[in-house]
Scaffold this motif. Structure first.
Motif, short mmCIF file in Angstrom:
data_model
loop_
_atom_site.label_atom_id
_atom_site.label_comp_id
_atom_site.label_asym_id
_atom_site.label_seq_id
_atom_site.Cartn_x
_atom_site.Cartn_y
_atom_site.Cartn_z
N SER A 1 -16.10 -1.57 5.36
CA SER A 1 -16.03 -2.71 4.29
C SER A 1 -15.02 -2.52 3.20
O SER A 1 -14.70 -3.71 2.73
CB SER A 1 -17.59 -2.43 3.41
N GLU A 2 -14.56 -1.34 3.08
CA GLU A 2 -13.45 -1.40 2.36
C GLU A 2 -12.06 -2.05 2.94
O GLU A 2 -11.28 -2.64 2.36
CB GLU A 2 -12.92 0.30 2.02
N ILE A 3 -11.82 -1.92 4.11
CA ILE A 3 -10.77 -2.58 4.84
C ILE A 3 -11.02 -4.00 4.64
O ILE A 3 -9.98 -4.63 4.36
CB ILE A 3 -10.79 -2.22 6.32
N ARG A 4 -12.12 -4.59 4.71
CA ARG A 4 -12.41 -5.88 4.49
C ARG A 4 -12.05 -6.18 3.25
O ARG A 4 -11.18 -7.39 2.89
CB ARG A 4 -14.02 -6.15 4.55
N ASP A 5 -12.54 -5.48 2.18
CA ASP A 5 -12.19 -5.81 0.80
C ASP A 5 -10.46 -5.71 0.33
O ASP A 5 -10.11 -6.44 -0.26
CB ASP A 5 -12.90 -4.74 -0.24
N GLU A 6 -10.04 -4.63 1.16
CA GLU A 6 -8.51 -4.75 0.88
C GLU A 6 -7.74 -5.81 1.49
O GLU A 6 -6.69 -6.39 0.61
CB GLU A 6 -8.11 -3.23 1.36
N ILE A 7 -8.13 -6.26 2.57
CA ILE A 7 -7.47 -7.30 3.02
C ILE A 7 -7.56 -8.64 2.20
O ILE A 7 -6.86 -9.43 2.16
CB ILE A 7 -7.73 -7.51 4.51
N SER A 8 -8.89 -8.67 1.78
CA SER A 8 -9.00 -9.93 0.94
C SER A 8 -8.59 -9.98 -0.26
O SER A 8 -7.92 -10.79 -0.76
CB SER A 8 -10.46 -9.97 0.67
N LYS A 9 -8.21 -8.80 -0.87
CA LYS A 9 -7.36 -8.44 -2.17
C LYS A 9 -6.16 -8.86 -1.88
O LYS A 9 -5.33 -9.58 -2.67
CB LYS A 9 -7.67 -7.07 -2.59
N ILE A 10 -5.51 -8.26 -0.76
CA ILE A 10 -4.03 -8.95 -0.49
C ILE A 10 -3.73 -10.05 -0.25
O ILE A 10 -2.94 -10.80 -0.95
CB ILE A 10 -3.76 -7.99 0.71
N ILE A 11 -4.70 -11.04 0.17
CA ILE A 11 -4.56 -12.35 0.57
C ILE A 11 -4.92 -13.03 -0.91
O ILE A 11 -3.97 -14.01 -1.07
CB ILE A 11 -5.97 -12.89 1.38
N ARG A 12 -5.58 -12.71 -1.71
CA ARG A 12 -5.83 -13.20 -2.89
C ARG A 12 -4.57 -13.08 -3.91
O ARG A 12 -4.01 -13.78 -4.69
CB ARG A 12 -6.88 -12.46 -3.94
N LEU A 13 -4.10 -11.87 -3.62
CA LEU A 13 -2.67 -11.49 -4.65
C LEU A 13 -1.61 -12.35 -4.02
O LEU A 13 -0.77 -12.90 -4.87
CB LEU A 13 -2.30 -10.08 -4.42
N MET A 14 -1.64 -12.73 -2.93
CA MET A 14 -0.54 -13.49 -2.13
C MET A 14 -0.66 -15.08 -2.72
O MET A 14 0.20 -15.68 -2.89
CB MET A 14 -0.57 -13.51 -0.67
N GLN A 15 -1.89 -15.41 -2.61
CA GLN A 15 -2.27 -16.78 -3.08
C GLN A 15 -1.74 -16.83 -4.56
O GLN A 15 -1.43 -17.99 -4.84
CB GLN A 15 -3.88 -17.14 -3.05
N ASN A 16 -1.84 -16.04 -5.44
CA ASN A 16 -1.44 -15.79 -6.86
C ASN A 16 -0.41 -15.55 -6.85
O ASN A 16 0.21 -15.64 -8.15
CB ASN A 16 -2.59 -15.11 -7.75
N ASP A 17 0.55 -15.29 -5.92
CA ASP A 17 2.12 -14.78 -6.32
C ASP A 17 2.24 -13.64 -6.87
O ASP A 17 3.53 -13.17 -7.34
CB ASP A 17 2.64 -16.16 -7.00
N ARG A 18 1.19 -12.84 -6.52
CA ARG A 18 1.44 -11.56 -7.08
C ARG A 18 1.99 -10.65 -5.97
O ARG A 18 2.59 -9.54 -6.28
CB ARG A 18 0.06 -10.75 -7.70
N ILE A 19 1.72 -11.25 -4.87
CA ILE A 19 2.48 -10.60 -3.50
C ILE A 19 3.08 -11.64 -2.90
O ILE A 19 2.50 -12.76 -2.81
CB ILE A 19 1.47 -9.75 -2.63
N LYS B 1 11.07 -6.38 -8.71
CA LYS B 1 10.72 -5.01 -9.27
C LYS B 1 9.43 -4.99 -9.82
O LYS B 1 8.68 -3.95 -9.65
CB LYS B 1 11.69 -4.61 -10.24
N GLU B 2 9.04 -5.93 -10.75
CA GLU B 2 7.91 -6.00 -11.46
C GLU B 2 6.66 -5.87 -10.65
O GLU B 2 5.78 -5.23 -10.73
CB GLU B 2 8.04 -7.17 -12.54
N ARG B 3 6.76 -6.92 -9.48
CA ARG B 3 5.51 -7.05 -8.54
C ARG B 3 5.48 -5.59 -7.57
O ARG B 3 4.38 -5.29 -7.55
CB ARG B 3 5.83 -8.20 -7.68
N ALA B 4 6.63 -5.25 -7.30
CA ALA B 4 6.40 -3.97 -6.50
C ALA B 4 5.95 -2.68 -7.43
O ALA B 4 5.10 -1.95 -6.94
CB ALA B 4 7.92 -3.52 -6.17
#
Lengths: 670, 405
Positions: free
Chosen positions: A31-49, A106-109
């Motif tokens: 479940s943590e893996i699922r959450d982590e991947i969802s979080k990364i996708i969300r951050l990419m959608q919001n340009d944080r990544i 740099k800020e995002r990293a």
């Protein structure tokens, strides 16, 4: 073309490389893996990544310098994206005319790097070998609370510390200045400049990889801690074979990290005894004890070694707390985890049980095999009751603790000793004892009657008979008057991995005391003999074989303060329990005691305890000296602890930490 | 028998108090009024994203052999804070700091005939260089600032040690053909004059650093339309161009985005009626004047430094009431002055409104309740925090003294 986020999410979730990486490196579970991947996708959608692949590559390079582990994760993600023909619709390059903004990268990293602040060594916040202070950056998304873990980078080495206190300060001198400063107290006014608020934390060192006991002398970088670091910090001192899961803590990214205790320090012979205190109903003392019992028994079973064999005895003191442990609404652990994870409010419990199950802990199996004993004068094997001979065989103090402590004066004590000498014959019943003494009083022409060669005043015997009659009436559900022997709990049949639940709730207080002490004394005798390597011992008239008897027994009892209250007054049961607890560590007899107020428990019992746990507690109680091991900042947190959260101090951990534990599977419905 | 040593410096350490001077006015008869505006009617097109201030502290570290001439070390700093969209102030890479050792060396060497002391004086400067380099810093003589590239040099280095010889006027004196003496032989025995010269020199170098920080900030943020609010007067081109190696076009580009904020106006229009009208300005009103800037507002005192003829164009000054207490008559303390360099159509009303908007929140220092923008107060705090501490300077002094023994 628009990015195909859902397809990307699914692919990342099913990528073996990414799953393995998250499992092994970041200690995540399904479940943590699922959450982590969802979080990364969300951050990419919001340009944080970055979602532009060339920008993402540059981002990974920057991240490599700050957090190599997370950079490796993004490398794997980038590889998955690049291997897809259309790159999941993600643009490969920035739009024409745009260039990579290095500052932004740099800020995002930095957001992913986990750096949150720096150590501060000042006149008001000196660093010691075990404590230090640090400030955290001004970021609305960066929060720390007492009990959280942080990491300090010391060159090649690192230090993991637990946050004990968090304070936010500004240089506004007083509320009056703040009021006037805000446009003369006009709260709707927008300020062009926000006044800086500085957050300062005090932390206690839990682990230093360089093993040094020296204060920091540099303003080192402070990072959010990651699962593997916390695990190393808390558990590296404990050999893998001695690890008993005693709870979970969370890293800064939400991953559950198992916290282990040392078997030898929990259940002897190095140290022993566990004490849980907290407010009734909200602290989860019984729930935690059951979690610990399940964990300990599963671990002992996994170890499968004669020298680490363990059984548990739990006393049900109130309600039906322990009597329903077998009533699982699930077939097995897999089904339990699956069903729990479907409910959002139980998701965290599912995650913890999932990790626990992976570590070999199966409460369904352990509790399904539990044997429950209830008081009752019948021949049913699950009912227990005692005859006069059973009690006398257990010891005079067991007999005495049926009486009110106020009634036991020197004369009464002497009489009871004489009765033990004369009537411990294997055949006298309570009725016969009363009858015999009554006849002697009636026949006697003198003031004194000799019993076992010792003269006793008739009024003492009269008082004894008077109290005994009352006791026998109040304990009619666990004492047989007409039989010399009853059907006591057969503790000698206890084997490795067994769990006995003894219901003492229906008994009057003196009955509870008697049964508890009876069991403790029996265990004391047998464990001592077992430790000495004696193959069998004689209990009463029976020879008991100790071959299958476990080398350690843990006894859980709620409201321990009823058996050994604080204060100077000594009662037979208190003296016996203190004695057993003092020696228990060395023979493998561990007391898992719980009570609402630790201050109401005898001090000697507390000082012999190696593991303390405190759940939600009132501030008045926390001012007591028994809670001195909890720092002031953490004490504030104790008042706000949620059910399922406890502050833990274990012999093998350098500092108290806040742990979580899953709710018991048989009480999920509640 | 031990030989009696001659120490170049006898240590005598203390922080020179910088006295707060009473606010006084100097009338400016040359300025002319442009007009009166109600800036509430203007738009908020002008916004500040940068705030500049500097700070300095002067330490006396000892007296020279033979003349008792005091030797000073000044710690200076200039800070630009950046205000982002989140309304928070952050320090920037344009902030700078330096330590300046100030002594009328040439005059002293001409006065002292002792060869050993002369040698030790040269050794002393060499030791400063060594110590600066050992601590990762760079050492220059003040006249070398121009040689190394002025603002370009300051962009590259942060931990700078400067040796300043106050024998002559101006930081580039040794490079100039006109060497006007500032400290003469008789002045070596006059500690007050040496101190004033040291303080003026340190303040001037601090202004160079401040302008350099402002310049670098403006150049880096050339895409932005936002402005930089500067504490005090904007320096004249003629005073800084040589030391900082700036062209007039570069200077103009920079000052067009700078707004000077003078919280205690010392130079005020001469006409008494004008003066009265300033003190009766209502909230939202401002008066604009055209005139020449006076050094008094930069340095708080008459300069001992060279005063070139002011050849720059006339500047603009806006007077407005910065903060008012509701239901109370306005205080004279809340009258502030804004300094603008001439440029393409300066929007006085917009600028006045932008400055007025900086009245909130109030500063934390109650003594600056009426006339200090919060962001400038913060910049000053950062600047003060960047200064070398008393312990650092004391350690430096002792190391220097011992190195000469």
């Amino acid at each position: 073309m628009l990015p195909r986020w859902d397809d990307l999410r699914k692919r990342l979730e099913t990528s073996k490389e990414i799953r393995d990486f998250l499992k092994k490196k970041l200690k995540m579970h399904t479940s943590e893996i699922r959450d982590e991947i969802s979080k990364i996708i969300r951050l990419m959608q919001n340009d944080r990544i970055p979602k532009y692949l060339d920008k993402l590559e540059r981002y990974i390079q920057e991240l490599e310098l700050k957090n190599p582990t997370r950079a490796d994760l993004f490398k794997l993600i980038l590889e998955v994206i690049k291997n897809e023909e259309d790159k999941f619709g993600l643009p490969e390059h920035l739009p024409a005319g745009e260039s990579i903004d290095e500052e932004e990268i740099k800020e995002r990293a930095e957001e992913q790097s986990g750096i949150i602040g720096r150590v501060v060594i000042s006149k008001t916040t000196p660093a010691t070998p075990y404590t230090f202070s640090f400030w955290i950056k001004y970021d609305n998304e960066c929060h720390l609370q007492p009990g959280d873990m942080v990491k300090v980078r010391l060159g090649k080495d690192k230090c993991v510390a637990v946050v004990e206190k968090v304070e936010a300060v500004s240089d506004i001198p007083d509320p009056i200045t703040a009021y006037y400063s805000w446009s003369y107290g006009e709260p709707t006014q927008e300020m062009p400049t926000a006044k800086p608020i500085i957050r300062k934390c005090d932390a206690r060192v839990v682990f230093r990889s360089d093993q040094k006991h020296v204060p920091f002398i540099e303003p080192h970088e402070v990072y959010l801690s990651e699962a593997d670091e916390i695990e190393e910090a808390l558990n590296s001192q404990i050999e893998e074979k001695h690890r008993v899961l005693i709870g979970f803590t969370r890293d800064a990214f939400g991953t559950m990290v198992p916290v282990f205790g040392d078997f030898r320090y929990l259940f002897g012979y190095r140290a022993g005894h566990i004490n849980i205190s907290g407010k009734s109903g909200v602290a989860g003392k019984t729930s935690y004890a059951l979690f610990l019992i399940a964990s300990a028994l599963s671990t002992a079973k996994k170890l499968g070694s004669e020298s680490y064999s363990l059984a548990c005895i739990a006393f049900n003191v109130k309600e039906r707390d322990l009597l329903t442990v077998k009533d699982f609404p699930y077939r097995d652990m897999k089904e339990a985890i699956e069903l729990l994870s479907k409910e959002s409010e139980l998701e965290l419990d599912a995650r913890m049980w999932e990790k626990a199950y992976d570590l070999g802990i199966d409460p369904i199996e352990i509790f399904s095999n539990a044997e429950i004993f209830q008081p009752g004068v019948s021949a049913e094997p699950t009912k227990y009751h005692f005859g006069l001979q059973d009690i006398l065989n257990a010891g005079v103090d067991v007999f005495m603790c049926m009486f009110n402590p106020e009634d036991i004066d020197d004369k009464m004590e002497s009489l009871i000793y004489s009765i033990e000498v004369v009537y411990r014959d294997g055949k006298t019943t309570f009725d016969q004892l009363i009858n015999d003494l009554t006849i002697q009083i009636n026949r006697s022409q003198r003031q004194h009657i000799s019993i076992g060669g010792v003269p006793h005043h008739v009024s003492t015997i009269g008082k004894f008979l008077n109290r005994l009659n009352k006791i026998l009436r109040s304990l009619s559900n666990c004492i047989t008057r007409s039989q010399p022997k009853g059907h006591p709990i057969e503790i000698e049949k206890l084997e490795d991995g067994d769990l006995y639940i003894i219901d003492i709730k229906p008994l009057a207080d003196n009955g509870k005391r008697m049964v508890f002490l009876y069991i403790m004394k029996r265990l004391d005798e047998m464990l001592e003999a077992k430790k000495e390597g004696v193959p069998s011992i004689r209990i009463g008239s029976t020879e008991v074989d100790l071959e299958l008897f476990p080398s350690r027994v843990a006894v859980f009892v709620d409201e321990l303060n009823k058996f050994a209250p604080s204060g100077r007054s000594k009662s037979p049961i208190k003296s016996s329990i203190i004695d057993i607890v003092a020696r228990g560590r060395s023979i493998g007899l561990t007391l898992i005691g719980a009570e609402q107020l630790a201050s109401q428990l005898d001090e000697e019992i507390l000082v012999n305890t190696s593991t303390y746990l405190v759940g939600k507690q009132e501030n008045v109680e926390l001012t007591n000296k028994f809670y001195k091991w909890i720092s002031e900042g953490l004490k504030d947190r104790v008042f706000y602890l949620q059910p399922g959260e406890l502050v833990l101090s274990h012999e093998r951990h350098a500092a108290p930490i806040v742990i979580r534990f899953p709710r018991p599977l048989h009480r999920v419905e509640e | 028998m031990n030989k009696v040593r001659k120490p170049l410096i006898s240590p005598d350490f203390y922080v020179e108090e910088v006295k707060l001077r009473p606010s006084y006015e100097k009338f400016d008869s040359e300025c002319s009024e442009i007009g009166k505006y109600n800036f509430f009617q203007y738009s908020t097109t002008v916004k500040f994203s940068g705030f500049l201030d500097g700070s300095m502290r002067l330490y006396k570290i000892g007296n020279a052999y033979g003349t008792g001439t005091p030797l000073y070390v000044a710690s200076i700093s200039s800070v630009v804070l950046y205000r982002g969209k989140d309304r928070l102030l952050r320090n920037t890479k344009y902030s700078r700091k330096a330590n300046i050792v100030i002594f009328p060396k040439e005059c002293y060497l001409n006065t002292i005939s002792d060869r050993e002391i002369k040698q030790k004086t040269e050794e002393f400067i060499l030791n400063i260089k060594k110590m600066a380099e050992r601590t990762g810093g760079i050492f220059i003589h003040e006249y070398e600032l121009n040689k190394y590239g002025g603002v370009k040099f300051l962009e590259k280095y942060n931990n700078i040690w400067i040796f300043s010889d106050t024998t002559y006027e101006g930081v580039t004196a040794l490079d100039s053909s006109s060497q006007k003496a500032l400290i003469r032989q008789e002045d070596l025995f006059n500690p007050v004059r040496v101190k004033n010269a040291a303080r003026a020199r340190a303040r001037f170098i601090m202004n160079l650093f401040e302008f350099s920080s402002a310049y670098l900030f403006v150049i880096d943020h050339r895409e932005s339309k936002n402005s930089l609010l500067v504490d005090g007067l904007i320096p004249r081109f003629s005073r800084i161009s040589n030391a900082l190696c700036l062209k007039r076009s570069e200077y103009k580009k920079c000052v067009s985005r700078m707004v000077g904020f003078i919280k205690t106006p010392r130079v005020i229009p001469k006409d008494l009626d004008e003066l009265k009208s300033l003190f009766t300005l209502k909230e939202g009103e401002c008066k604009v004047y055209k005139g020449k800037p006076k050094d008094l507002e930069v340095y708080d005192e008459e300069l001992l430094e060279a005063k070139e003829e002011i050849t720059d164009d006339e500047d603009y000054f806006i007077f407005l009431r910065f903060r008012n207490i509701p239901y109370f008559e306005s205080s004279s303390q809340s009258l502030v002055k804004i300094h603008l360099k001439p440029g393409e159509e300066r929007a006085f009303g917009d600028i006045a409104l932008a400055v007025y908007n900086e009245r909130l929140p109030f500063p934390n220092d109650k003594s600056r309740f009426f006339n200090e923008p919060f962001a400038i107060e913060e910049a000053e705090k950062v600047a003060q925090a960047s200064l070398a501490s008393e312990e650092e300077i004391r350690g430096f002094m002792l190391s220097l003294v011992y190195s000469l023994w």
